[in-house]
Design a protein around this motif. Structure first.
Motif, PDB file in Angstrom:
ATOM      1  N   ASN A 122       0.790  -1.239   0.000  1.00  0.00           N
ATOM      2  CA  ASN A 122       0.000   0.000   0.000  1.00  0.00           C
ATOM      3  C   ASN A 122       0.823   1.291   0.000  1.00  0.00           C
ATOM      4  N   VAL A 123       2.113   1.182  -0.238  1.00  0.00           N
ATOM      5  CA  VAL A 123       2.931   2.396  -0.277  1.00  0.00           C
ATOM      6  C   VAL A 123       3.638   2.519  -1.634  1.00  0.00           C
ATOM      7  N   ALA A 124       3.287   3.582  -2.342  1.00  0.00           N
ATOM      8  CA  ALA A 124       3.931   3.854  -3.635  1.00  0.00           C
ATOM      9  C   ALA A 124       4.796   5.104  -3.471  1.00  0.00           C
ATOM     10  N   CYS A 125       6.052   4.997  -3.900  1.00  0.00           N
ATOM     11  CA  CYS A 125       6.968   6.125  -3.719  1.00  0.00           C
ATOM     12  C   CYS A 125       7.440   6.682  -5.050  1.00  0.00           C
ATOM     13  N   LEU A 126       7.758   7.967  -5.021  1.00  0.00           N
ATOM     14  CA  LEU A 126       8.359   8.620  -6.179  1.00  0.00           C
ATOM     15  C   LEU A 126       9.738   7.970  -6.373  1.00  0.00           C
ATOM     16  N   ALA A 127       9.912   7.307  -7.522  1.00  0.00           N
ATOM     17  CA  ALA A 127      11.082   6.445  -7.724  1.00  0.00           C
ATOM     18  C   ALA A 127      12.312   7.208  -8.211  1.00  0.00           C
ATOM     19  N   PHE A 128      12.645   8.272  -7.508  1.00  0.00           N
ATOM     20  CA  PHE A 128      13.835   9.068  -7.808  1.00  0.00           C
ATOM     21  C   PHE A 128      14.620   9.172  -6.513  1.00  0.00           C
ATOM     22  N   VAL A 129      15.932   9.201  -6.613  1.00  0.00           N
ATOM     23  CA  VAL A 129      16.726   9.274  -5.382  1.00  0.00           C
ATOM     24  C   VAL A 129      17.658  10.485  -5.388  1.00  0.00           C
ATOM     25  N   ASP A 130      18.018  10.868  -4.165  1.00  0.00           N
ATOM     26  CA  ASP A 130      18.937  11.983  -3.985  1.00  0.00           C
ATOM     27  C   ASP A 130      20.340  11.503  -4.349  1.00  0.00           C
ATOM     28  N   GLY A 131      20.882  12.058  -5.413  1.00  0.00           N
ATOM     29  CA  GLY A 131      22.205  11.632  -5.877  1.00  0.00           C
ATOM     30  C   GLY A 131      23.341  12.272  -5.107  1.00  0.00           C
ATOM     31  N   GLY A 132      23.004  13.101  -4.088  1.00  0.00           N
ATOM     32  CA  GLY A 132      24.043  13.741  -3.294  1.00  0.00           C
ATOM     33  C   GLY A 132      24.802  14.775  -4.090  1.00  0.00           C
ATOM     34  N   THR A 133      26.009  15.061  -3.654  1.00  0.00           N
ATOM     35  CA  THR A 133      26.813  16.070  -4.332  1.00  0.00           C
ATOM     36  C   THR A 133      28.179  15.525  -4.744  1.00  0.00           C
ATOM     37  N   GLU A 134      28.528  14.351  -4.216  1.00  0.00           N
ATOM     38  CA  GLU A 134      29.853  13.781  -4.488  1.00  0.00           C
ATOM     39  C   GLU A 134      29.807  12.786  -5.643  1.00  0.00           C
ATOM     40  N   PRO A 135      30.795  12.851  -6.537  1.00  0.00           N
ATOM     41  CA  PRO A 135      30.837  11.860  -7.605  1.00  0.00           C
ATOM     42  C   PRO A 135      31.118  10.457  -7.075  1.00  0.00           C
ATOM     43  N   ARG A 136      30.669   9.451  -7.821  1.00  0.00           N
ATOM     44  CA  ARG A 136      30.907   8.068  -7.437  1.00  0.00           C
ATOM     45  C   ARG A 136      31.718   7.390  -8.541  1.00  0.00           C
TER      46      ARG A 136
END
Ligand SMILES: *[C@@H]1O[C@H](CO)[C@@H](O)[C@H](O)[C@H]1NC(C)=O
Ligand SMILES: *[C@@H]1O[C@H](CO)[C@@H](O)[C@H](O)[C@H]1NC(C)=O
Ligand SMILES: *[C@@H]1O[C@H](CO)[C@@H](O)[C@H](O)[C@H]1NC(C)=O
Length: 426
Positions: free
Chosen positions: A367-381
């Motif tokens: 019963n929980v649907a979330c906006l499927a985007f994430v916080d990419g932060g500020t640091e490169p990976r």
């Protein structure tokens, strides 16, 4: 064991050829079609192909930014058709990772005077070396000779594994970047056609596909495909940064982002590529969900939530890594998934890539649907630069993408569900 999985995988290959070939008619040459499946635990995507003699089937994670095809040729793997690329060979790229040798008995992964390969896995903590070699690769039940790939003994490293973070059943990566050693470029060169490939990621349980050599887009699909330039980030964005060498990843020029038609209030400079190569929008199948750099993510979530509340979606507690979550029972459904505020990526020339509920909302728990985007932060990976937006796998599902490397264009369908189609059923 090896024989069983070989047989099963070939079964899948023949099914997909039967289903997809007549509808796709993508190429008058034999299409190089590979099936794609989704892995549940990592939310990454993988394909299956066979390499060597006797041929052994490998599951390989799909990486649009990957520079080559590399696979784990473990201790017991000894293909008799394998031939290493020597260091002085014309096939050895100029930016090769040195010249490698080996003390053991000759076998794939243990050869002398071999052109060094970097086998990159963005999810691993280290960069691993291996050697380039040529072997028979079976694609769409066709034996293709002369393709260069990199073989690496994954267990031979004392610190970390090159397979870290990949789906458990995979043994390497199929890279599809602009690199000359990515298979679309190798196949195009060999067949004297322009490099062009398509990729269509499936939703759970289904089969999608990638066609490594596309001639033209199928008639019925071409009607709703839009085109945008693929832009080149002049700064190397890979784990191994080479000065003056442009990025081999695929960037598109997102000018602004709209939520339900309203332009997100961010500065254009937050989306463009700066002198150091930071910023811009790239497409990555190694990111399960689209990552927005923090300064873009915050207003994005805020605006989405506001629009969602307007249509009486009930907000509930966040479920990590997602922030904006809703009671799914308060959201209507349609052919394109949950009916939620639409997200548009406005591209160069005003073309828009619309993201519907099927690609913007994910069921995070019951019963929980979330906006499927994430916080990419500020640091490169695993890189020296950081993109503003990394369009990830979830947003690409059931969207047909065609990468035309020669004219540097991306054709995209947006959600095929709108047209009563999907990546498993065009
Ligand atoms: C692999 O096979 C080759 C012959 O194709 C043989 O010379 C070599 O010793 C084998 N290597 C191993 C490690 O078994
Ligand atoms: C590589 O060369 C070294 C030194 O000449 C030799 O001991 C070794 O057996 C060779 N390895 C292979 C795989 O040919
Ligand atoms: C959608 O496709 C299915 C078969 O793939 C067909 O049965 C159905 O009638 C189609 N619906 C519409 C609205 O075209």
């Amino acid at each position: 064991m090896a024989t069983t999985s070989f047989a099963i995988n070939f079964f899948i290959l023949s099914i997909i050829s039967l289903i997809s070939l007549p509808c796709l008619s993508a190429s008058s040459h034999s299409p190089f079609l590979l099936p794609i499946k989704k892995d549940y635990s990592t939310n990454l995507f993988y394909t299956t192909l066979a390499i060597g003699t006797p041929s052994k089937s490998f599951n390989l994670a799909i990486d649009l930014a990957g520079e080559n095809l590399w696979y784990d040729c473990d201790k017991n793997y000894n293909s008799s058709s394998y031939s290493p690329i020597t260091c002085d060979s014309k096939s050895c790229p100029k930016d090769a990772n040195g010249c490698v040798g080996c003390n053991g008995a000759f076998k794939p992964g243990c050869t002398n005077n071999t052109c060094g390969a970097t086998t990159i896995n963005q999810l691993a903590k280290f960069i691993f070396g291996g050697g380039y070699g040529e072997d028979i690769i079976v694609i769409s039940q066709m034996k293709v000779h002369g393709l260069i790939s990199a073989c690496i003994e994954a267990e031979g490293f004392t610190s970390g594994s090159p397979l870290e973070g990949l789906p458990r059943n995979t043994k390497g990566i199929l890279g599809l970047s602009r690199s000359q050693l990515a298979l679309p470029n190798q196949l195009a060169l060999e067949n004297k056609v322009q490099p062009k490939f398509s990729i269509c990621l499936p939703s759970s349980n289904k089969l999608g596909y990638t066609n490594l050599m596309v001639e033209s887009i199928d008639g019925s699909v071409s009607k709703f495909v839009q085109t945008t330039p693929l832009i080149i980030n002049p700064v190397s964005t890979g784990a191994v940064s080479v000065k003056g060498v442009p990025s081999k990843e695929y960037f598109i020029d997102v000018k602004s982002v709209k939520i339900d038609g309203n332009v997100l209030n961010i500065k254009p400079s937050q989306l463009s590529i700066d002198k150091k190569g930071n910023g811009g929008t790239k497409i990555s199948t190694m990111s399960p969900f689209t990552e927005l750099q923090s300064s873009v993510y915050k207003p994005f979530v805020r605006d989405f939530v506001k629009k969602a509340l307007d249509i009486k979606m009930k907000r509930v507690a966040s479920v990590a890594p997602f922030e904006a979550c809703f009671d799914s029972r308060t959201i209507k459904k349609s052919v394109t998934g949950f009916v939620v505020p639409t997200i548009d990526l406005v591209l160069q020339g005003g073309v828009q890539w619309r993201i519907h509920g099927a690609n913007s909302m994910v069921m995070a728990k019951e019963n929980v649907a979330c906006l499927a985007f994430v916080d990419g932060g500020t640091e490169p990976r695993m890189s020296f630069v950081k993109a503003s937006i990394v369009i990830g796998g979830y947003q690409l599902v059931d969207n047909l993408l065609v990468f035309d490397l020669d004219s540097s264009k991306l054709s995209f369908s947006s959600s095929l569900l709108l047209h009563n189609a999907s990546c498993s059923h065009l």
